[in-house]
Design an enzyme around this catalytic site. Structure first.
Site, PDB file in Angstrom:
ATOM      1  N   GLU A 183      -7.368   2.349  -1.267  1.00 44.46           N
ATOM      2  CA  GLU A 183      -7.978   3.589  -0.770  1.00 44.46           C
ATOM      3  C   GLU A 183      -7.098   4.812  -0.988  1.00 44.46           C
ATOM      4  O   GLU A 183      -7.604   5.916  -1.261  1.00 44.46           O
ATOM      5  CB  GLU A 183      -8.310   3.445   0.717  1.00 44.46           C
ATOM      6  CG  GLU A 183      -7.075   3.284   1.605  1.00 44.46           C
ATOM      7  CD  GLU A 183      -7.312   2.465   2.850  1.00 44.46           C
ATOM      8  OE1 GLU A 183      -6.548   2.638   3.810  1.00 44.46           O
ATOM      9  OE2 GLU A 183      -8.252   1.652   2.884  1.00 44.46           O
ATOM     10  N   GLU A 184      -5.752   4.647  -0.887  1.00 45.95           N
ATOM     11  CA  GLU A 184      -4.883   5.812  -1.037  1.00 45.95           C
ATOM     12  C   GLU A 184      -4.966   6.406  -2.441  1.00 45.95           C
ATOM     13  O   GLU A 184      -4.770   7.604  -2.633  1.00 45.95           O
ATOM     14  CB  GLU A 184      -3.433   5.450  -0.704  1.00 45.95           C
ATOM     15  CG  GLU A 184      -3.190   5.068   0.745  1.00 45.95           C
ATOM     16  CD  GLU A 184      -3.421   6.219   1.721  1.00 45.95           C
ATOM     17  OE1 GLU A 184      -3.368   7.387   1.298  1.00 45.95           O
ATOM     18  OE2 GLU A 184      -3.656   5.940   2.907  1.00 45.95           O
ATOM     19  N   ALA A 239      11.788  -0.043  -3.692  1.00 47.51           N
ATOM     20  CA  ALA A 239      11.079   0.058  -4.970  1.00 47.51           C
ATOM     21  C   ALA A 239      10.902   1.499  -5.425  1.00 47.51           C
ATOM     22  O   ALA A 239      10.828   1.755  -6.641  1.00 47.51           O
ATOM     23  CB  ALA A 239       9.718  -0.633  -4.869  1.00 47.51           C
ATOM     24  N   HIS A 295       2.528 -12.843  -1.933  1.00 44.76           N
ATOM     25  CA  HIS A 295       2.218 -14.260  -1.838  1.00 44.76           C
ATOM     26  C   HIS A 295       0.924 -14.624  -2.543  1.00 44.76           C
ATOM     27  O   HIS A 295       0.784 -15.748  -3.049  1.00 44.76           O
ATOM     28  CB  HIS A 295       2.148 -14.726  -0.384  1.00 44.76           C
ATOM     29  CG  HIS A 295       1.951 -16.203  -0.294  1.00 44.76           C
ATOM     30  ND1 HIS A 295       0.726 -16.789  -0.032  1.00 44.76           N
ATOM     31  CD2 HIS A 295       2.825 -17.228  -0.491  1.00 44.76           C
ATOM     32  CE1 HIS A 295       0.853 -18.095  -0.055  1.00 44.76           C
ATOM     33  NE2 HIS A 295       2.102 -18.390  -0.328  1.00 44.76           N
ATOM     34  N   SER A 342       0.807  -1.222   0.000  1.00 46.55           N
ATOM     35  CA  SER A 342       0.000   0.000   0.000  1.00 46.55           C
ATOM     36  C   SER A 342       0.840   1.271   0.000  1.00 46.55           C
ATOM     37  O   SER A 342       0.453   2.287  -0.588  1.00 46.55           O
ATOM     38  CB  SER A 342      -0.948   0.006   1.205  1.00 46.55           C
ATOM     39  OG  SER A 342      -0.219   0.048   2.416  1.00 46.55           O
ATOM     40  N   SER A 389      10.741 -24.292  -4.915  1.00 44.23           N
ATOM     41  CA  SER A 389      10.545 -25.485  -4.093  1.00 44.23           C
ATOM     42  C   SER A 389       9.073 -25.773  -3.833  1.00 44.23           C
ATOM     43  O   SER A 389       8.685 -26.919  -3.626  1.00 44.23           O
ATOM     44  CB  SER A 389      11.300 -25.345  -2.761  1.00 44.23           C
ATOM     45  OG  SER A 389      10.617 -24.487  -1.850  1.00 44.23           O
ATOM     46  N   TRP A 390       8.243 -24.736  -3.851  1.00 42.42           N
ATOM     47  CA  TRP A 390       6.800 -24.894  -3.642  1.00 42.42           C
ATOM     48  C   TRP A 390       6.035 -25.092  -4.955  1.00 42.42           C
ATOM     49  O   TRP A 390       4.822 -25.292  -4.933  1.00 42.42           O
ATOM     50  CB  TRP A 390       6.243 -23.654  -2.943  1.00 42.42           C
ATOM     51  CG  TRP A 390       6.624 -23.529  -1.504  1.00 42.42           C
ATOM     52  CD1 TRP A 390       7.720 -22.884  -0.990  1.00 42.42           C
ATOM     53  CD2 TRP A 390       5.903 -24.034  -0.384  1.00 42.42           C
ATOM     54  NE1 TRP A 390       7.734 -22.961   0.370  1.00 42.42           N
ATOM     55  CE2 TRP A 390       6.611 -23.672   0.786  1.00 42.42           C
ATOM     56  CE3 TRP A 390       4.724 -24.764  -0.239  1.00 42.42           C
ATOM     57  CZ2 TRP A 390       6.194 -24.004   2.065  1.00 42.42           C
ATOM     58  CZ3 TRP A 390       4.296 -25.098   1.036  1.00 42.42           C
ATOM     59  CH2 TRP A 390       5.029 -24.727   2.165  1.00 42.42           C
ATOM     60  N   GLU A 407      13.129 -20.253  -3.369  1.00 42.12           N
ATOM     61  CA  GLU A 407      12.209 -20.835  -2.386  1.00 42.12           C
ATOM     62  C   GLU A 407      10.854 -21.088  -3.028  1.00 42.12           C
ATOM     63  O   GLU A 407      10.213 -22.121  -2.782  1.00 42.12           O
ATOM     64  CB  GLU A 407      12.059 -19.910  -1.173  1.00 42.12           C
ATOM     65  CG  GLU A 407      11.159 -20.503  -0.096  1.00 42.12           C
ATOM     66  CD  GLU A 407      11.122 -19.678   1.174  1.00 42.12           C
ATOM     67  OE1 GLU A 407      10.004 -19.349   1.618  1.00 42.12           O
ATOM     68  OE2 GLU A 407      12.213 -19.370   1.723  1.00 42.12           O
ATOM     69  N   LYS A 464       5.747 -22.641  -7.159  1.00 47.02           N
ATOM     70  CA  LYS A 464       5.139 -21.348  -7.478  1.00 47.02           C
ATOM     71  C   LYS A 464       5.894 -20.605  -8.577  1.00 47.02           C
ATOM     72  O   LYS A 464       5.377 -19.663  -9.167  1.00 47.02           O
ATOM     73  CB  LYS A 464       5.046 -20.494  -6.211  1.00 47.02           C
ATOM     74  CG  LYS A 464       4.120 -21.144  -5.177  1.00 47.02           C
ATOM     75  CD  LYS A 464       4.181 -20.490  -3.812  1.00 47.02           C
ATOM     76  CE  LYS A 464       3.300 -21.253  -2.819  1.00 47.02           C
ATOM     77  NZ  LYS A 464       3.384 -20.695  -1.454  1.00 47.02           N
ATOM     78  N   ASP A 518      -8.362  -4.411   5.737  1.00 50.76           N
ATOM     79  CA  ASP A 518      -7.235  -4.028   6.580  1.00 50.76           C
ATOM     80  C   ASP A 518      -6.779  -2.598   6.273  1.00 50.76           C
ATOM     81  O   ASP A 518      -5.668  -2.363   5.805  1.00 50.76           O
ATOM     82  CB  ASP A 518      -6.070  -5.009   6.383  1.00 50.76           C
ATOM     83  CG  ASP A 518      -4.933  -4.754   7.366  1.00 50.76           C
ATOM     84  OD1 ASP A 518      -5.207  -4.308   8.486  1.00 50.76           O
ATOM     85  OD2 ASP A 518      -3.775  -5.005   6.997  1.00 50.76           O
ATOM     86  N   GLY A 548      -4.865  -0.445   1.782  1.00 48.67           N
ATOM     87  CA  GLY A 548      -4.252   0.865   1.634  1.00 48.67           C
ATOM     88  C   GLY A 548      -3.845   1.158   0.208  1.00 48.67           C
ATOM     89  O   GLY A 548      -3.879   2.313  -0.237  1.00 48.67           O
TER      90      GLY A 548
END
Length: 354
Positions: free
Chosen positions: A114-115, A322, A266, A83, A304-305, A301, A307, A216, A111
């Site tokens: 809405e921002e 960023a 994620h 956000s 390994s999943w 990592e 993804k 949130d 966020g």
């Protein structure tokens, strides 16, 4: 040493450097500059890949109508961001990608939604990291890093948002409308009707915005205020889960481009799992992997999943803020492609009219 291994070399300022020449030099500087140069290469590969050599006309760009989605002949790029980046001036970089249809789905937190709308109603200001929190609080100001957000901005957002929630609740009760986070954001993008808004252009260009943590933030407070007065408003997150994973599995190629960590990173990675992993991945964040949190996890990592596809080579993590590197990445990739395509189109028009 193999002959194809580049030597270390930074930009040569003994002569004037053009922007593209300067950006191209990052690949050989070393450390995170080299990772940024690699990220530029990966994004350019995303933008260049298609099933055929035939150009895809703008009016043929893939449309996303939830819950049905259809695959593109190009790489579907899933852009995730935290956000604070919409709070910052990275908002304008993301806006460019949406206006020019360079990405195909967004994932962010409350966020990050809405921002964008709040900035259409009132400005955010540049302050300082060292400003005193108690003094700011006494004046009705909130600090995000070195940015200042007055309380009156949120009051303006509340005045704008609550009547829309009433109307949406009416449509739920009278028409059986099922509201998901992406449909709420789409509706708000329509209602703001402001070309400075990221989500206005998402509405215009049929680009879905997924926000599984939509409560949130101030949006959650607005839903709380509304529900306190009028109980029964329902937000269906399961339908959005179906939509993002369907978009993932129907993509001919899929790419992750994530700024920051947490849910926004994620949620995309999890959707990639359903198709056997992303084909391209660029992470930009400052988190480390040593606490086991996904925010700091390196691409391997995710392999390994399942993804990120095992054997995928077009993956890189840039350990950086960023706000510093993403505008450089956009300049070297998305914006460069956009203006080159416009130039080529103009040249063709001139040739055909000659």
């Amino acid at each position: 040493m193999p002959s194809d291994v580049p030597s270390v070399k930074g930009p040569d300022f003994s002569e004037p450097l053009g922007l593209q020449e300067f950006l191209d030099s990052y690949l050989r500087i070393g450390f995170q500059a080299t990772n940024l140069g690699r990220a530029m290469d990966v994004v350019n590969k995303m933008l260049a890949w298609r099933l055929s050599d035939e150009p895809v006309a703008e009016e043929e760009a893939p449309e996303y109508r939830d819950p049905a989605v259809r695959a593109s002949t190009r790489v579907n790029i899933f852009l995730g961001y935290t956000s604070n980046l919409i709070t910052s001036g990275i908002r304008e970089s993301i806006l460019h990608l949406i206006k020019t249809r360079r990405v195909h789905a967004l994932v962010t937190t409350a966020g990050g939604v809405e921002e964008d709308f709040i900035k259409c109603l009132a400005p955010t200001y540049v302050g300082d990291f060292a400003m005193d929190g108690a003094a700011l609080h006494s004046k009705g100001h909130n600090r995000t890093g070195n940015l200042i957000l007055p309380n009156k901005n949120y009051a303006a957002f509340q005045d704008w948002m609550l009547p829309i929630l009433d109307t949406m609740h009416d449509e739920q009760e009278q028409q059986g409308k099922v509201w998901t986070p992406s449909r709420i954001i789409n509706r708000l993008g329509k209602e703001i009707n402001n070309e400075e808004s990221v989500y206005y252009w998402c509405y215009k260009n049929n680009i879905p915005v997924f926000s599984p943590a939509i409560t949130d933030g101030a949006l959650g407070e607005m839903i709380y205020f509304h529900t306190h007065k009028r109980p029964g408003f329902i937000v269906d997150i399961a339908a959005d889960m179906f939509a993002i994973e369907t978009l993932s599995v129907t993509s001919k190629k899929a790419a992750m481009l994530t700024l920051g960590g947490g849910v926004s990173k994620h949620h995309i990675a999890n959707a990639m799992y359903m198709r056997g992993g992303a084909d391209f991945a660029v992470y930009i964040n400052t988190a480390q992997e040593f606490d086991g949190c996904d925010s700091g996890a390196r691409p391997d990592e995710a392999v390994s999943w399942g993804k990120i596809r095992p054997g995928a080579v077009d993956v890189v993590k840039v350990h950086a803020d960023a706000t510093i590197v993403f505008p450089l990445l956009v300049a070297a990739t998305f914006a460069r492609h956009h203006w080159e395509e416009k130039k080529n189109k103009n040249n063709k028009n001139e040739e055909s009219s000659a």
